[in-house]
Enzyme design. Sequence first.
Site, PDB file in Angstrom:
ATOM      1  N   TYR A 190       0.836  -1.007   0.149  1.00  0.00           N
ATOM      2  CA  TYR A 190       0.156  -0.172   0.235  1.00  0.00           C
ATOM      3  C   TYR A 190       0.877   1.201  -0.074  1.00  0.00           C
ATOM      4  CZ  TYR A 190      -4.224   2.534   1.573  1.00  0.00           C
ATOM      5  OH  TYR A 190      -5.183   3.580   1.463  1.00  0.00           O
ATOM      6  N   ARG A 243      -6.405  10.693 -10.486  1.00  0.00           N
ATOM      7  CA  ARG A 243      -5.755  11.392  -9.095  1.00  0.00           C
ATOM      8  C   ARG A 243      -5.453  10.220  -8.138  1.00  0.00           C
ATOM      9  NH1 ARG A 243      -5.720  10.373  -4.391  1.00  0.00           N
ATOM     10  NH2 ARG A 243      -7.740  11.287  -3.577  1.00  0.00           N
ATOM     11  N   LYS A 261      -6.043  -1.693  -2.731  1.00  0.00           N
ATOM     12  CA  LYS A 261      -7.202  -1.484  -1.738  1.00  0.00           C
ATOM     13  C   LYS A 261      -7.833  -2.749  -1.495  1.00  0.00           C
ATOM     14  CE  LYS A 261      -7.013   3.285  -1.155  1.00  0.00           C
ATOM     15  NZ  LYS A 261      -7.190   3.966   0.051  1.00  0.00           N
ATOM     16  N   GLU A 333     -12.523   5.401  -6.320  1.00  0.00           N
ATOM     17  CA  GLU A 333     -10.926   5.609  -5.628  1.00  0.00           C
ATOM     18  C   GLU A 333     -10.215   6.355  -6.549  1.00  0.00           C
ATOM     19  OE1 GLU A 333     -10.298   4.129  -2.314  1.00  0.00           O
ATOM     20  OE2 GLU A 333      -8.743   5.476  -2.290  1.00  0.00           O
ATOM     21  N   ASP A 334      -9.726   7.616  -6.084  1.00  0.00           N
ATOM     22  CA  ASP A 334      -8.702   8.323  -6.845  1.00  0.00           C
ATOM     23  C   ASP A 334      -9.311   8.822  -8.438  1.00  0.00           C
ATOM     24  OD1 ASP A 334      -7.363   7.707  -4.468  1.00  0.00           O
ATOM     25  OD2 ASP A 334      -5.357   6.893  -5.452  1.00  0.00           O
ATOM     26  N   ASP A 356     -14.188   6.534  -1.351  1.00  0.00           N
ATOM     27  CA  ASP A 356     -13.366   6.386  -0.123  1.00  0.00           C
ATOM     28  C   ASP A 356     -12.547   7.874  -0.024  1.00  0.00           C
ATOM     29  OD1 ASP A 356     -11.816   5.068   1.672  1.00  0.00           O
ATOM     30  OD2 ASP A 356     -10.049   4.486   0.436  1.00  0.00           O
ATOM     31  N   ASP A 357     -12.060   8.684  -0.941  1.00  0.00           N
ATOM     32  CA  ASP A 357     -11.230   9.715  -0.808  1.00  0.00           C
ATOM     33  C   ASP A 357     -12.121  10.776   0.113  1.00  0.00           C
ATOM     34  OD1 ASP A 357      -8.725   8.574  -1.996  1.00  0.00           O
ATOM     35  OD2 ASP A 357     -10.144   8.711  -3.780  1.00  0.00           O
ATOM     36  N   ASN A 498      -0.510  11.663   0.425  1.00  0.00           N
ATOM     37  CA  ASN A 498       0.271  10.352   0.067  1.00  0.00           C
ATOM     38  C   ASN A 498       0.840  10.686  -1.212  1.00  0.00           C
ATOM     39  OD1 ASN A 498      -0.353   8.839   2.316  1.00  0.00           O
ATOM     40  ND2 ASN A 498      -2.581   8.785   1.402  1.00  0.00           N
ATOM     41  N   ASN A 542      -5.146   7.029   7.829  1.00  0.00           N
ATOM     42  CA  ASN A 542      -5.101   6.725   6.537  1.00  0.00           C
ATOM     43  C   ASN A 542      -6.471   6.049   6.357  1.00  0.00           C
ATOM     44  OD1 ASN A 542      -4.951   4.854   3.958  1.00  0.00           O
ATOM     45  ND2 ASN A 542      -3.045   5.975   3.687  1.00  0.00           N
TER      46      ASN A 542
HETATM   47  N1  LIG Z   1      -4.600   9.690   4.261  1.00  0.00           N
HETATM   48  C1  LIG Z   1      -5.622   9.439   3.666  1.00  0.00           C
HETATM   49  O1  LIG Z   1      -6.251   8.486   4.088  1.00  0.00           O
HETATM   50  C2  LIG Z   1      -5.995  10.059   2.411  1.00  0.00           C
HETATM   51  C3  LIG Z   1      -5.087  11.053   1.826  1.00  0.00           C
HETATM   52  N2  LIG Z   1      -5.342  11.647   0.336  1.00  0.00           N
HETATM   53  C4  LIG Z   1      -4.669  12.583  -0.180  1.00  0.00           C
HETATM   54  O2  LIG Z   1      -4.854  13.748   0.162  1.00  0.00           O
HETATM   55  C5  LIG Z   1      -4.223  14.412  -1.212  1.00  0.00           C
HETATM   56  C6  LIG Z   1      -5.450  15.430  -1.976  1.00  0.00           C
HETATM   57  O3  LIG Z   1      -6.411  14.324  -2.337  1.00  0.00           O
HETATM   58  P1  LIG Z   1      -7.770  14.941  -2.766  1.00  0.00           P
HETATM   59  O4  LIG Z   1      -8.288  16.055  -1.849  1.00  0.00           O
HETATM   60  O5  LIG Z   1      -8.533  13.913  -3.090  1.00  0.00           O
HETATM   61  O6  LIG Z   1      -7.160  15.843  -4.101  1.00  0.00           O
HETATM   62  P2  LIG Z   1      -7.942  17.095  -4.690  1.00  0.00           P
HETATM   63  O7  LIG Z   1      -7.243  17.271  -6.072  1.00  0.00           O
HETATM   64  O8  LIG Z   1      -9.409  16.912  -4.645  1.00  0.00           O
HETATM   65  O9  LIG Z   1      -7.600  18.362  -3.718  1.00  0.00           O
HETATM   66  C7  LIG Z   1      -6.286  19.067  -3.442  1.00  0.00           C
HETATM   67  C8  LIG Z   1      -6.506  20.528  -2.978  1.00  0.00           C
HETATM   68  O10 LIG Z   1      -5.307  20.840  -2.640  1.00  0.00           O
HETATM   69  C9  LIG Z   1      -5.305  22.146  -3.117  1.00  0.00           C
HETATM   70  N3  LIG Z   1      -3.830  22.323  -3.234  1.00  0.00           N
HETATM   71  C10 LIG Z   1      -3.014  22.254  -4.282  1.00  0.00           C
HETATM   72  N4  LIG Z   1      -1.688  22.628  -4.033  1.00  0.00           N
HETATM   73  C11 LIG Z   1      -1.742  23.389  -3.219  1.00  0.00           C
HETATM   74  C12 LIG Z   1      -1.114  24.463  -2.396  1.00  0.00           C
HETATM   75  N5  LIG Z   1       0.332  24.529  -2.921  1.00  0.00           N
HETATM   76  N6  LIG Z   1      -1.328  25.136  -1.449  1.00  0.00           N
HETATM   77  C13 LIG Z   1      -2.662  25.043  -0.919  1.00  0.00           C
HETATM   78  N7  LIG Z   1      -3.469  24.105  -1.563  1.00  0.00           N
HETATM   79  C14 LIG Z   1      -3.131  23.366  -2.435  1.00  0.00           C
HETATM   80  C15 LIG Z   1      -5.986  22.153  -4.297  1.00  0.00           C
HETATM   81  O11 LIG Z   1      -6.373  23.709  -4.950  1.00  0.00           O
HETATM   82  P3  LIG Z   1      -7.297  23.837  -5.841  1.00  0.00           P
HETATM   83  O12 LIG Z   1      -8.616  23.364  -5.875  1.00  0.00           O
HETATM   84  O13 LIG Z   1      -7.161  25.464  -5.905  1.00  0.00           O
HETATM   85  O14 LIG Z   1      -6.743  23.326  -7.105  1.00  0.00           O
HETATM   86  C16 LIG Z   1      -7.086  21.214  -3.970  1.00  0.00           C
HETATM   87  O15 LIG Z   1      -8.147  22.004  -3.250  1.00  0.00           O
HETATM   88  C17 LIG Z   1      -3.612  13.568  -2.060  1.00  0.00           C
HETATM   89  O16 LIG Z   1      -2.222  13.363  -1.562  1.00  0.00           O
HETATM   90  C18 LIG Z   1      -4.327  12.118  -1.326  1.00  0.00           C
HETATM   91  O17 LIG Z   1      -3.302  11.069  -1.711  1.00  0.00           O
HETATM   92  C19 LIG Z   1      -6.513  11.445  -0.130  1.00  0.00           C
HETATM   93  C20 LIG Z   1      -7.403  10.600   0.532  1.00  0.00           C
HETATM   94  C21 LIG Z   1      -7.067   9.886   1.633  1.00  0.00           C
HETATM   95  C1  LIG Z   2      -5.258   6.917   0.885  1.00  0.00           C
HETATM   96  C2  LIG Z   2      -5.870   7.378  -0.161  1.00  0.00           C
HETATM   97  O1  LIG Z   2      -7.121   6.773  -0.397  1.00  0.00           O
HETATM   98  C3  LIG Z   2      -5.363   8.301  -1.246  1.00  0.00           C
HETATM   99  O2  LIG Z   2      -4.335   8.858  -0.688  1.00  0.00           O
HETATM  100  O3  LIG Z   2      -5.847   8.596  -2.157  1.00  0.00           O
HETATM  101 MG   LIG Z   3      -7.526   7.348  -2.627  1.00  0.00          MG
END
Ligand SMILES: NC(=O)C1=CN([C@@H]2O[C@H](COP(=O)(O)OP(=O)(O)OC[C@H]3O[C@@H](n4cnc5c(N)ncnc54)[C@H](OP(=O)(O)O)[C@@H]3O)[C@@H](O)[C@H]2O)C=CC1
Ligand SMILES: CC(=O)C(=O)O
Ligand SMILES: [Mg+2]
Length: 642
Positions: A190, A243, A261, A333-334, A356-357, A498, A542
């Site tokens: 993972y 993504r 997953k 997912e993603d 999931d996200d 991540n 996570n």
């Molecule tokens: N730990 C866990 O279980 C999980 C972790 N994640 C992680 O979270 C991260 C984001 O995922 P997700 O929310 O789906 O992605 P999205 O693309 O939906 O969201 C990313 C957000 O970050 C913003 N952003 C990007 N760059 C910057 C910056 N330099 N400064 C401020 N804001 C910024 C974007 O802004 P804008 O809207 O303006 O483009 C957007 O709002 C990934 O790395 C993913 O791996 C996700 C799901 C689960």
């Molecule tokens: C953990 C997860 O689902 C992600 O980083 O997208």
């Molecule tokens: Mg994910």
Amino acid sequence: MFSSNAHSFMFSCELYPQCKSGIGGWSSGSDFSASQRRRSAPSRVTCCASTSSSGKTHGGFLMEEEASGTSTIAGGGVRDVYGEDRATEDQGVTPWNVSVSCGYTLLRDPHFNKGLAFNDKERDSHYLRGLIPPSVLSQETQVKKMIQHIRQYEVPLHKFVAMMDLQGRNERLFYRLLLDHVEELLPVVYTPTVGEACQKYGNIFMSPQGLYISLKDKGRILEVLRNWPERNIQVIVVTDGERILGLGDLGCQGMGIPVGKLSLYTALGGVRPSSCLPITIDVGTNNENLLNEEFYIGLRQKRATGQEYADLLQEFMNAVKQNYGEKILVQFEDFANHNAFDLLEKYRSTHLVFNDDIQGTASVVLAGLIAALKLVGGDLPDHKFLFLGAGEAGTGIAELIALETSKRTNLPVEEMRKNIWLVDSKGLIVDSRKESLQHFKKPWAHEHEPVEELVDAINDIKPTVLIGTSGRGRTFTKEVIEAMASLNEKPIILSLSNPTSQSECTAEEAYTWSQGRAIFASGSPFDPVEYDGKVFMPGQSNNAYIFPGFGLGLIMSGTIRVHDDLLLAAAQALASQVAEEDYDKGLIYPPFSNIRKISAHIAAKVAAKAYELGLATNIPQPKDLMKFAESSMYTPAYRDYR
Ligand SMILES: NC(=O)C1=CN([C@@H]2O[C@H](COP(=O)(O)OP(=O)(O)OC[C@H]3O[C@@H](n4cnc5c(N)ncnc54)[C@H](OP(=O)(O)O)[C@@H]3O)[C@@H](O)[C@H]2O)C=CC1
Ligand SMILES: CC(=O)C(=O)O
Ligand SMILES: [Mg+2]
């Protein structure tokens, strides 16, 4: 899952100690030589085939000759509530009589292969004598040997490949090994390693691990689904690869994510592997590097969008329901956020879906926050939250916090949102930006002057909790952490992005820059940190804590729709599993080593809530849901095949 000939040269590891698997020389399914094909077609062939209600035969992928040589397994092992793997009830055979491959083919069937663990009687009755060396090893010994084998590799990706190789050869050993060494091997199968594996998937693609549905399959997705060898699918994890973690658009190579997953569904949640189906929907990629990459495995075109995209997804969702029924669980997912929210909204009232996200992540973070209250004091409504990142994860978590806070205070959700602030790539989300904001950000546009820098937002808002969901590494700078530490005795800092390279800060940075005061957890794991003579244990925040147990709860109760209250129930269940000894170490999550018990708790609470809401269809409700969850779990112990 597949008896792929591509594994022939790696047959090995628990069979032949001297044999090492490694990267390179991997062939795609179509590269088999004629001799390889001949070798895996013995006269006593197989079976495991099951005839579907449509009359189509699935699973008979090695049925090249008559099945008279089929071996029959009678009894043995513990039967889970789903029935035995590939049980053939509809053929009039009890679940205790399962026909399997024999001879060479049996050794190629990862569902049934036990390698050197076949005992003498099994070797006789299944035509194995001579095909494997004479030594008989227990599964325990095989696990011991395999973990040593995995540990020989220094490069994480090599460990990943060795694990995938094992999964393709001997499924039960793979899951036994993963469960027995879960904290060590989770980062291998993972995050973070799966991220690198996706980036290089074209080069390490070995054998079919999931189903690819591309634009080329438009109009015949149902047919494609029926090519999958397993029929009794209960959970699908699907991505379109746009993504992948914080690594962006990896197109068809995103397949590593649904595969990973679903491995966790089985290892952590006890959902049996044969009922899990990983799917990648390939609508092209906008990743120029991949489009120009000679060995890219996906469609070489820009992503389809708009109606073309929506139509393909609609056909997919229809086909899934038609083929597997109302209760099939589909985990998105993603996907990129411009599709993720819309897909969830569109299908949440007609299908059993969750993202999931957005939702799984929300539940795991809420659990961590509920637990953190024990360390920092106060109740949720007393805290102020600031996010870096306002996409799926950020706004999903924010909304679930607001919902939980609203339930705790009996005040409207809108009111509770006012304690929660988000920063995106353009700065703090404020009301003056409302017109131009994507719809999922609008509820968070509070009255405030525009602020561009995170550190200025921290100084203005004065949050007690800082959550990174930006997908951008090292954005929690020294200044940012110091600002949080100057405002709070125990700042809660969650660096969720991540893989590790995208984490907003490292554990070491969080502890050092806060002088050891931060309550820290991250999306990808970090090693313990020594600071000022004390060892700090960073937790992992996570969604892997949630979705396996959550899915199990839905499946075992026959739940037909996901309701937000189920996510809240899952969060509370997870938080309740944090023990005093965890709190003593500053942890806000329980150790993954207890994950089966944790998942059973989550499943039981989710199922209980589903029954309460009238969403569960498996009637009558079991008296003891916890026991029921535990007894429902797949156990990877070998069965006796005599
Ligand atoms: N730990 C866990 O279980 C999980 C972790 N994640 C992680 O979270 C991260 C984001 O995922 P997700 O929310 O789906 O992605 P999205 O693309 O939906 O969201 C990313 C957000 O970050 C913003 N952003 C990007 N760059 C910057 C910056 N330099 N400064 C401020 N804001 C910024 C974007 O802004 P804008 O809207 O303006 O483009 C957007 O709002 C990934 O790395 C993913 O791996 C996700 C799901 C689960
Ligand atoms: C953990 C997860 O689902 C992600 O980083 O997208
Ligand atoms: Mg994910």
